[in-house]
Each structure stands twice: as structure tokens, then as C-alpha cells.
Scaffold this active site. Sequence first.
Site, PDB file in Angstrom:
ATOM      1  N   ASN A   1       0.852  -1.191   0.000  1.00  0.00           N
ATOM      2  CA  ASN A   1       0.000   0.000   0.000  1.00  0.00           C
ATOM      3  C   ASN A   1       0.890   1.245   0.000  1.00  0.00           C
ATOM      4  O   ASN A   1       1.692   1.440   0.918  1.00  0.00           O
ATOM      5  CB  ASN A   1      -0.901  -0.032   1.241  1.00  0.00           C
ATOM      6  CG  ASN A   1      -1.860   1.151   1.278  1.00  0.00           C
ATOM      7  OD1 ASN A   1      -1.439   2.292   1.069  1.00  0.00           O
ATOM      8  ND2 ASN A   1      -3.123   0.900   1.539  1.00  0.00           N
TER       9      ASN A   1
ATOM     10  N   HIS B   1       0.856   6.243   1.743  1.00  0.00           N
ATOM     11  CA  HIS B   1       1.700   7.147   2.548  1.00  0.00           C
ATOM     12  C   HIS B   1       2.644   7.981   1.683  1.00  0.00           C
ATOM     13  O   HIS B   1       3.045   9.071   2.068  1.00  0.00           O
ATOM     14  CB  HIS B   1       2.521   6.352   3.551  1.00  0.00           C
ATOM     15  CG  HIS B   1       1.776   5.992   4.807  1.00  0.00           C
ATOM     16  ND1 HIS B   1       0.448   6.272   5.025  1.00  0.00           N
ATOM     17  CD2 HIS B   1       2.205   5.372   5.939  1.00  0.00           C
ATOM     18  CE1 HIS B   1       0.093   5.829   6.223  1.00  0.00           C
ATOM     19  NE2 HIS B   1       1.142   5.283   6.798  1.00  0.00           N
TER      20      HIS B   1
ATOM     21  N   HIS C   1      -5.688   3.617  -2.049  1.00  0.00           N
ATOM     22  CA  HIS C   1      -7.045   3.943  -1.607  1.00  0.00           C
ATOM     23  C   HIS C   1      -7.390   5.322  -2.142  1.00  0.00           C
ATOM     24  O   HIS C   1      -6.798   6.320  -1.729  1.00  0.00           O
ATOM     25  CB  HIS C   1      -7.083   3.923  -0.070  1.00  0.00           C
ATOM     26  CG  HIS C   1      -8.446   4.131   0.509  1.00  0.00           C
ATOM     27  ND1 HIS C   1      -8.703   4.025   1.856  1.00  0.00           N
ATOM     28  CD2 HIS C   1      -9.638   4.457  -0.067  1.00  0.00           C
ATOM     29  CE1 HIS C   1      -9.988   4.256   2.085  1.00  0.00           C
ATOM     30  NE2 HIS C   1     -10.567   4.539   0.943  1.00  0.00           N
TER      31      HIS C   1
ATOM     32  N   ARG D   1      -9.587   7.955  -1.718  1.00  0.00           N
ATOM     33  CA  ARG D   1     -10.602   8.400  -0.758  1.00  0.00           C
ATOM     34  C   ARG D   1     -11.470   9.482  -1.390  1.00  0.00           C
ATOM     35  O   ARG D   1     -11.036  10.207  -2.279  1.00  0.00           O
ATOM     36  CB  ARG D   1      -9.932   8.936   0.512  1.00  0.00           C
ATOM     37  CG  ARG D   1      -9.172   7.863   1.283  1.00  0.00           C
ATOM     38  CD  ARG D   1      -8.611   8.426   2.571  1.00  0.00           C
ATOM     39  NE  ARG D   1      -9.679   8.670   3.524  1.00  0.00           N
ATOM     40  CZ  ARG D   1      -9.971   7.879   4.559  1.00  0.00           C
ATOM     41  NH1 ARG D   1      -9.263   6.797   4.776  1.00  0.00           N
ATOM     42  NH2 ARG D   1     -10.951   8.165   5.364  1.00  0.00           N
TER      43      ARG D   1
ATOM     44  N   ARG E   1      -7.434  12.809  -0.020  1.00  0.00           N
ATOM     45  CA  ARG E   1      -6.409  13.361   0.884  1.00  0.00           C
ATOM     46  C   ARG E   1      -5.001  12.884   0.548  1.00  0.00           C
ATOM     47  O   ARG E   1      -4.027  13.495   0.922  1.00  0.00           O
ATOM     48  CB  ARG E   1      -6.744  13.061   2.335  1.00  0.00           C
ATOM     49  CG  ARG E   1      -6.574  11.622   2.724  1.00  0.00           C
ATOM     50  CD  ARG E   1      -6.635  11.452   4.223  1.00  0.00           C
ATOM     51  NE  ARG E   1      -7.974  11.616   4.739  1.00  0.00           N
ATOM     52  CZ  ARG E   1      -8.407  11.009   5.854  1.00  0.00           C
ATOM     53  NH1 ARG E   1      -7.591  10.249   6.543  1.00  0.00           N
ATOM     54  NH2 ARG E   1      -9.638  11.167   6.286  1.00  0.00           N
TER      55      ARG E   1
ATOM     56  N   GLU F   1      -8.487   0.229  -3.246  1.00  0.00           N
ATOM     57  CA  GLU F   1      -9.368   0.253  -2.069  1.00  0.00           C
ATOM     58  C   GLU F   1     -10.354   1.384  -2.288  1.00  0.00           C
ATOM     59  O   GLU F   1      -9.964   2.504  -2.667  1.00  0.00           O
ATOM     60  CB  GLU F   1      -8.567   0.534  -0.801  1.00  0.00           C
ATOM     61  CG  GLU F   1      -7.726  -0.621  -0.352  1.00  0.00           C
ATOM     62  CD  GLU F   1      -6.953  -0.269   0.916  1.00  0.00           C
ATOM     63  OE1 GLU F   1      -7.193   0.795   1.510  1.00  0.00           O
ATOM     64  OE2 GLU F   1      -6.092  -1.058   1.287  1.00  0.00           O
TER      65      GLU F   1
ATOM     66  N   THR G   1      -8.370   3.665   7.816  1.00  0.00           N
ATOM     67  CA  THR G   1      -9.587   2.856   7.865  1.00  0.00           C
ATOM     68  C   THR G   1      -9.725   2.227   9.251  1.00  0.00           C
ATOM     69  O   THR G   1      -8.823   1.547   9.724  1.00  0.00           O
ATOM     70  CB  THR G   1      -9.514   1.734   6.804  1.00  0.00           C
ATOM     71  OG1 THR G   1      -9.053   2.315   5.587  1.00  0.00           O
ATOM     72  CG2 THR G   1     -10.860   1.099   6.597  1.00  0.00           C
TER      73      THR G   1
ATOM     74  N   GLU H   1     -10.902  -9.677   2.717  1.00  0.00           N
ATOM     75  CA  GLU H   1      -9.684  -9.244   3.404  1.00  0.00           C
ATOM     76  C   GLU H   1     -10.027  -9.073   4.874  1.00  0.00           C
ATOM     77  O   GLU H   1     -10.836  -8.222   5.241  1.00  0.00           O
ATOM     78  CB  GLU H   1      -9.157  -7.927   2.823  1.00  0.00           C
ATOM     79  CG  GLU H   1      -7.909  -7.456   3.576  1.00  0.00           C
ATOM     80  CD  GLU H   1      -7.202  -6.259   2.938  1.00  0.00           C
ATOM     81  OE1 GLU H   1      -7.304  -6.084   1.709  1.00  0.00           O
ATOM     82  OE2 GLU H   1      -6.554  -5.506   3.688  1.00  0.00           O
TER      83      GLU H   1
ATOM     84  N   HIS I   1      -3.896  -4.619   7.600  1.00  0.00           N
ATOM     85  CA  HIS I   1      -4.044  -3.503   8.542  1.00  0.00           C
ATOM     86  C   HIS I   1      -3.215  -3.726   9.787  1.00  0.00           C
ATOM     87  O   HIS I   1      -3.442  -4.684  10.524  1.00  0.00           O
ATOM     88  CB  HIS I   1      -5.507  -3.233   8.935  1.00  0.00           C
ATOM     89  CG  HIS I   1      -5.743  -1.763   9.148  1.00  0.00           C
ATOM     90  ND1 HIS I   1      -5.309  -1.099  10.259  1.00  0.00           N
ATOM     91  CD2 HIS I   1      -6.299  -0.824   8.347  1.00  0.00           C
ATOM     92  CE1 HIS I   1      -5.618   0.172  10.151  1.00  0.00           C
ATOM     93  NE2 HIS I   1      -6.203   0.386   8.996  1.00  0.00           N
TER      94      HIS I   1
END
Length: 237
Positions: A7, A10, A43, A45, A49, A70, A101, A150, A188
Site C-alpha cells: 500500500n 503514505h 485507496h 478516498r 487526501r 481500495e 480505515t 480481506e 491492517h
Amino acid sequence: MVELGVNIDHVATVRQARRTYEPDPVWAAAEAELGGADGITIHLREDRRHINDRDVEILRKTVQCKLNLEMSLAAEIVEVAIRTRPQQATLVPERREEVTTEGGLDLSVAKNCADAVKRLHDAGIFVSAFIDAVPRQIELAKKLGFDAVELHTGQYANAVTDQQRELDKLISAGRLIVTAGMRLHAGHGLNYRNVLPVAAMDGMYELNIGHAIIARSIFIGLREAVREMKQLINPKR
Ligand code: PXP
């Protein structure tokens, strides 16, 4: 072999801290692939963001391994998925105020879920549900037509005293998922210290890991951080 989805949200978060062009998640995806990533997870969003529409478009064209998007069930985001056709979509809950999340998607209340799954399938997308390790949620995932589940590993990762109990919950949920004929994913809060027992679960197919890998990459580079995680989750290789 357990697949590793990296992922890279970041990386986009750091870019957005200065609203500039660097670091580019597209470069990050290439580095992650060179380190052995089996998938790139992002992801998009609703508030954009970190990852934005431009990232999704370019990554769809440049990622050579699997792109896993995602996404919430918001109509606008479902449209983006159908237009860009990532190989995989993972439906997640989304709340504006959250840092990341929090908790799995509650399939007993998720609106328009069956319709979204069908439309994503029609677009040729493999669809996964990010849910808590709860038998009723797994049953619903099967009923709604998901291809994979998941499992949310946050409680396991954050457990201070009774991590084994949280792991046991994941293991029994994993059995239900595999028995129901769905593919087993997890993610996660997984890191270099806690990932092994989850990777070793029967039927584990894919782990999605972000924070720990990006954090380590600051010191040793993304390619190497991915390589280390990939080796860790596949100890016999
Ligand atoms: N899987 C899902 C569905 C997520 O929402 C996230 C966080 O974006 C992850 C995996 C990765 O979590 P972490 O960054 O804690 O490794």
C-alpha cells in the site's frame, strides 16, 4: 506463496504535505515492484487526501503486477473504478474524520453493495470485502458475491495482552472464508514483527501492508523494505 500487496498511500501523503509533485506514488510503485511486490494497493478516498485521480489513471497504465483499488461504495468512486478497471477492488468503509480505515465494512448495513459488486464484476474486476473476523459478515460477503475477503487484522496488531485470542479469531474466520470458496486476504497494522502468524494461516493468499513498509523504506529504501517483507512472509523461499 503468499502474495504481498504494497500500500503506497503514505507516499502520496508526503507529497500532499507540500501539495507538490514529489514523492510520486508512480515511482514508488515501480520501486515496490522491483522489490518483489505482487500487487500495488491504493485507496482513492472521497476527500482525495492522498491518492488522487491522476495517480489512479497513471498507475493503471504503469503497474505491471496487480493494481488493487481500495474504495468506498460512494457512487462517484464506483464510477472511477469501472472506468479505470483495476484488476482488483477492495471495498472498505470510509469516514471523513478517520486517520486511517477503522474497522471493517459492515455488510449488514452497507448500501448498494450487491449492485456495486455486480457492476465491478461486469467491468472484469475481482472484488474483495474488507471486513472484521465475524462469521455473519463472512456469510454476507458470500451472499453478496464477493470473490475474496480481506480480514481486518487491526485488533490482532494492536492487542497488548491477548494477541493469541485475536489470532485465533482470524484463524477460524479464515477457515470459514476458504470453506465458502472465497479467497483469503488480510491486512491492517501488520509489520515486520507481527506478520508471520498471519502469513502462516491456512489458505492465506494475499497480505496488504502499507505503514510498516513505507516507514522502513525511509531508512533502507522501498525496494529493500519490500524485499525483506516478501521474504518474511514466505520463509521457505
Ligand atoms: N488493507 C486495508 C483495507 C486498508 O485500508 C489498509 C490501510 O490503508 C491496509 C490494508 C494497510 O494497512 P497498514 O498501512 O496498517 O499496513
